[in-house]
Design a protein around this motif. Structure first.
Motif, PDB file in Angstrom:
ATOM      1  N   ARG A  22       1.173  -1.684  -0.079  1.00 28.40           N
ATOM      2  CA  ARG A  22      -0.095   0.219  -0.489  1.00 28.40           C
ATOM      3  C   ARG A  22       0.988   1.072  -0.298  1.00 28.40           C
ATOM      4  O   ARG A  22       0.961   2.311  -0.939  1.00 28.40           O
ATOM      5  CB  ARG A  22      -1.013  -0.514   0.888  1.00 28.40           C
ATOM      6  CG  ARG A  22      -2.184   1.466   1.150  1.00 28.40           C
ATOM      7  CD  ARG A  22      -2.900   1.069   2.159  1.00 28.40           C
ATOM      8  NE  ARG A  22      -2.617   1.652   3.667  1.00 28.40           N
ATOM      9  CZ  ARG A  22      -2.603  -0.256   4.045  1.00 28.40           C
ATOM     10  NH1 ARG A  22      -2.476  -1.204   3.745  1.00 28.40           N
ATOM     11  NH2 ARG A  22      -2.052  -0.106   5.582  1.00 28.40           N
ATOM     12  N   LEU A  45      -7.553   5.698  -9.874  1.00 27.81           N
ATOM     13  CA  LEU A  45      -8.943   5.538  -8.948  1.00 27.81           C
ATOM     14  C   LEU A  45      -8.289   4.112  -9.306  1.00 27.81           C
ATOM     15  O   LEU A  45      -8.334   3.606  -8.143  1.00 27.81           O
ATOM     16  CB  LEU A  45      -9.934   5.480 -10.019  1.00 27.81           C
ATOM     17  CG  LEU A  45     -11.434   4.800  -9.788  1.00 27.81           C
ATOM     18  CD1 LEU A  45     -11.914   5.261  -8.267  1.00 27.81           C
ATOM     19  CD2 LEU A  45     -12.991   5.091  -9.977  1.00 27.81           C
ATOM     20  N   ALA A  46      -8.272   3.099  -9.572  1.00 32.94           N
ATOM     21  CA  ALA A  46      -8.164   2.068  -9.471  1.00 32.94           C
ATOM     22  C   ALA A  46      -6.746   1.512  -8.616  1.00 32.94           C
ATOM     23  O   ALA A  46      -7.435   1.024  -8.007  1.00 32.94           O
ATOM     24  CB  ALA A  46      -7.503   1.208 -11.064  1.00 32.94           C
ATOM     25  N   PHE A  48      -6.256   3.412  -6.699  1.00 30.94           N
ATOM     26  CA  PHE A  48      -6.375   4.405  -5.260  1.00 30.94           C
ATOM     27  C   PHE A  48      -7.395   2.580  -4.272  1.00 30.94           C
ATOM     28  O   PHE A  48      -6.556   2.703  -3.535  1.00 30.94           O
ATOM     29  CB  PHE A  48      -6.793   4.956  -5.101  1.00 30.94           C
ATOM     30  CG  PHE A  48      -7.322   5.678  -3.851  1.00 30.94           C
ATOM     31  CD1 PHE A  48      -6.609   6.481  -2.516  1.00 30.94           C
ATOM     32  CD2 PHE A  48      -9.256   5.332  -3.837  1.00 30.94           C
ATOM     33  CE1 PHE A  48      -6.678   7.486  -1.948  1.00 30.94           C
ATOM     34  CE2 PHE A  48      -9.546   6.539  -1.889  1.00 30.94           C
ATOM     35  CZ  PHE A  48      -8.701   6.772  -0.887  1.00 30.94           C
ATOM     36  N   ALA A  49      -8.429   2.121  -5.147  1.00 30.47           N
ATOM     37  CA  ALA A  49      -9.194   0.954  -4.991  1.00 30.47           C
ATOM     38  C   ALA A  49      -8.032  -0.149  -4.326  1.00 30.47           C
ATOM     39  O   ALA A  49      -8.615  -0.509  -3.579  1.00 30.47           O
ATOM     40  CB  ALA A  49     -10.139   0.437  -5.820  1.00 30.47           C
ATOM     41  N   VAL A  50      -7.336  -0.689  -5.091  1.00 29.33           N
ATOM     42  CA  VAL A  50      -6.085  -1.357  -4.868  1.00 29.33           C
ATOM     43  C   VAL A  50      -5.547  -1.687  -3.567  1.00 29.33           C
ATOM     44  O   VAL A  50      -6.125  -2.037  -2.688  1.00 29.33           O
ATOM     45  CB  VAL A  50      -5.884  -2.132  -4.915  1.00 29.33           C
ATOM     46  CG1 VAL A  50      -4.108  -3.151  -4.872  1.00 29.33           C
ATOM     47  CG2 VAL A  50      -6.883  -2.532  -7.322  1.00 29.33           C
ATOM     48  N   SER A  52      -7.029   0.952  -1.330  1.00 25.58           N
ATOM     49  CA  SER A  52      -7.860   0.753   0.474  1.00 25.58           C
ATOM     50  C   SER A  52      -8.071  -0.582   0.161  1.00 25.58           C
ATOM     51  O   SER A  52      -8.649  -0.909   1.108  1.00 25.58           O
ATOM     52  CB  SER A  52      -9.193   1.280  -0.746  1.00 25.58           C
ATOM     53  OG  SER A  52      -8.677   2.741  -0.809  1.00 25.58           O
ATOM     54  N   ILE A  53      -8.252  -0.841  -0.675  1.00 28.66           N
ATOM     55  CA  ILE A  53      -8.450  -3.218  -0.171  1.00 28.66           C
ATOM     56  C   ILE A  53      -6.814  -3.538   0.567  1.00 28.66           C
ATOM     57  O   ILE A  53      -7.750  -4.208   1.421  1.00 28.66           O
ATOM     58  CB  ILE A  53      -8.785  -3.443  -1.504  1.00 28.66           C
ATOM     59  CG1 ILE A  53      -9.788  -3.135  -2.246  1.00 28.66           C
ATOM     60  CG2 ILE A  53      -8.926  -5.559  -1.116  1.00 28.66           C
ATOM     61  CD1 ILE A  53     -10.158  -3.742  -3.329  1.00 28.66           C
ATOM     62  N   ILE A 139     -12.990   7.369   2.123  1.00 28.28           N
ATOM     63  CA  ILE A 139     -12.412   6.483   0.726  1.00 28.28           C
ATOM     64  C   ILE A 139     -13.525   6.580  -0.485  1.00 28.28           C
ATOM     65  O   ILE A 139     -13.173   7.145  -0.758  1.00 28.28           O
ATOM     66  CB  ILE A 139     -12.051   4.810   1.673  1.00 28.28           C
ATOM     67  CG1 ILE A 139     -10.999   5.147   1.897  1.00 28.28           C
ATOM     68  CG2 ILE A 139     -12.193   4.585   0.212  1.00 28.28           C
ATOM     69  CD1 ILE A 139     -10.729   4.121   2.655  1.00 28.28           C
ATOM     70  N   VAL A 140     -15.063   6.971   0.683  1.00 30.21           N
ATOM     71  CA  VAL A 140     -15.675   7.342  -0.496  1.00 30.21           C
ATOM     72  C   VAL A 140     -15.913   8.773  -0.705  1.00 30.21           C
ATOM     73  O   VAL A 140     -15.921   8.211  -1.833  1.00 30.21           O
ATOM     74  CB  VAL A 140     -17.482   6.591   0.209  1.00 30.21           C
ATOM     75  CG1 VAL A 140     -18.481   7.428  -0.576  1.00 30.21           C
ATOM     76  CG2 VAL A 140     -17.147   5.908   0.915  1.00 30.21           C
ATOM     77  N   VAL A 143     -12.851   8.665  -3.450  1.00 27.38           N
ATOM     78  CA  VAL A 143     -13.237   7.970  -4.455  1.00 27.38           C
ATOM     79  C   VAL A 143     -14.242   8.562  -5.758  1.00 27.38           C
ATOM     80  O   VAL A 143     -13.782   8.294  -6.838  1.00 27.38           O
ATOM     81  CB  VAL A 143     -14.314   6.067  -4.540  1.00 27.38           C
ATOM     82  CG1 VAL A 143     -14.664   5.996  -5.643  1.00 27.38           C
ATOM     83  CG2 VAL A 143     -12.815   6.076  -4.102  1.00 27.38           C
TER      84      VAL A 143
END
Length: 190
Positions: A22, A45-46, A48-50, A52-53, A139-140, A143
Motif C-alpha cells: 500500500r 482510481l484503480a 487507490f481502490a487496490v 484501500s482494499i 475513502i468514499v 473515490v
C-alpha cells in the motif's frame, strides 16, 4: 506453550507485505492522478481502490492469523495517512478540492497520530467505531472525486460528511486521551 512464552511473528508476513505494498502504491497513485486525461484518472482510481482494499485486508489477516507486529502497528496507520493524504493534496493541487479541507483533515490526522505516540507510555487508545466510519467516509469521498463525471454536489456532500466525522472523531479522541492521562496520573499518585 507456557503463559510467559510469546509466539514470534515474522516481519515478513502477508499482513505486513500488504501494508508495504500500500505504501509503495502511493507514488504510483500520485503520478497517475497528476497526469492529464481520463485514462490516467481511471488508472489512479484503480490504484487507490487496490490500496484501500489492502488496508482492510491487512488488518483482517493480522487479527485472524495472529500476525500483529510492532512494525505493522506503526506502518499501517502511516500507509493509511500517506494514501489519503496524497489523494487530498493532489486533489487540492488540481484545484478540485479546497485547500482548507485538505489542511483540516490532514491536521487532524497528524495531530491524532502525534497524540497516539505521546500516549504510548500510558496506554493505547483503540480505534473507535467512529474512526472506522471516518476512514470509510474519507475513502468514499475520495473515490467520488476520482471518478470522472460525478456531479459536484454529490462530491461535496460525501466530503462534507467525511469532514464532519473526521473533526468529530478527532475531538472525541482528544477527550479520551485526556481522560486516560488523568487516570494514569491518579494511578501513579500524582
Amino acid at each position: 506453550m507456557k503463559k510467559d512464552e510469546r509466539r514470534v511473528v515474522s516481519l515478513w508476513n502477508i499482513a505486513n507485505i500488504l501494508t508495504v505494498l500500500r505504501l509503495a502504491l502511493v507514488p504510483f497513485f500520485v503520478v497517475c492522478l497528476l497526469l492529464p486525461g481520463t485514462g490516467w484518472r481511471v488508472t489512479a482510481l484503480a490504484v487507490f481502490a487496490v490500496a484501500s482494499i489492502t488496508d482492510h485486508l491487512d488488518g483482517e489477516l493480522a487479527r485472524r492469523y495472529g500476525l500483529i507486529t510492532d512494525f505493522g502497528k506503526i506502518a499501517d496507520p502511516i500507509a493509511d495517512k500517506a494514501l489519503t493524504g496524497a489523494a487530498l493534496v493532489c486533489l487540492s493541487i488540481l484545484g478540485e478540492l479546497p485547500w482548507w479541507v485538505t489542511v483540516l483533515i490532514l491536521g487532524r490526522e497528524v495531530g491524532i497520530t502525534a497524540l497516539r505516540f505521546v500516549l504510548l507510555r500510558h496506554a493505547v487508545i483503540p480505534a473507535s467505531y467512529g474512526g472506522k466510519v471516518k476512514t470509510v467516509l474519507q475513502i468514499v469521498a475520495i473515490v467520488l472525486y476520482l471518478l470522472p463525471f460525478v456531479p459536484d454536489v454529490v462530491r461535496w456532500v460525501a466530503m462534507g460528511a467525511a469532514l464532519i466525522i473526521t473533526v468529530g472523531t478527532g475531538v472525541d479522541y482528544v477527550i479520551r486521551a485526556l481522560r486516560l492521562r488523568k487516570v494514569a496520573e491518579q494511578a501513579r499518585g500524582e
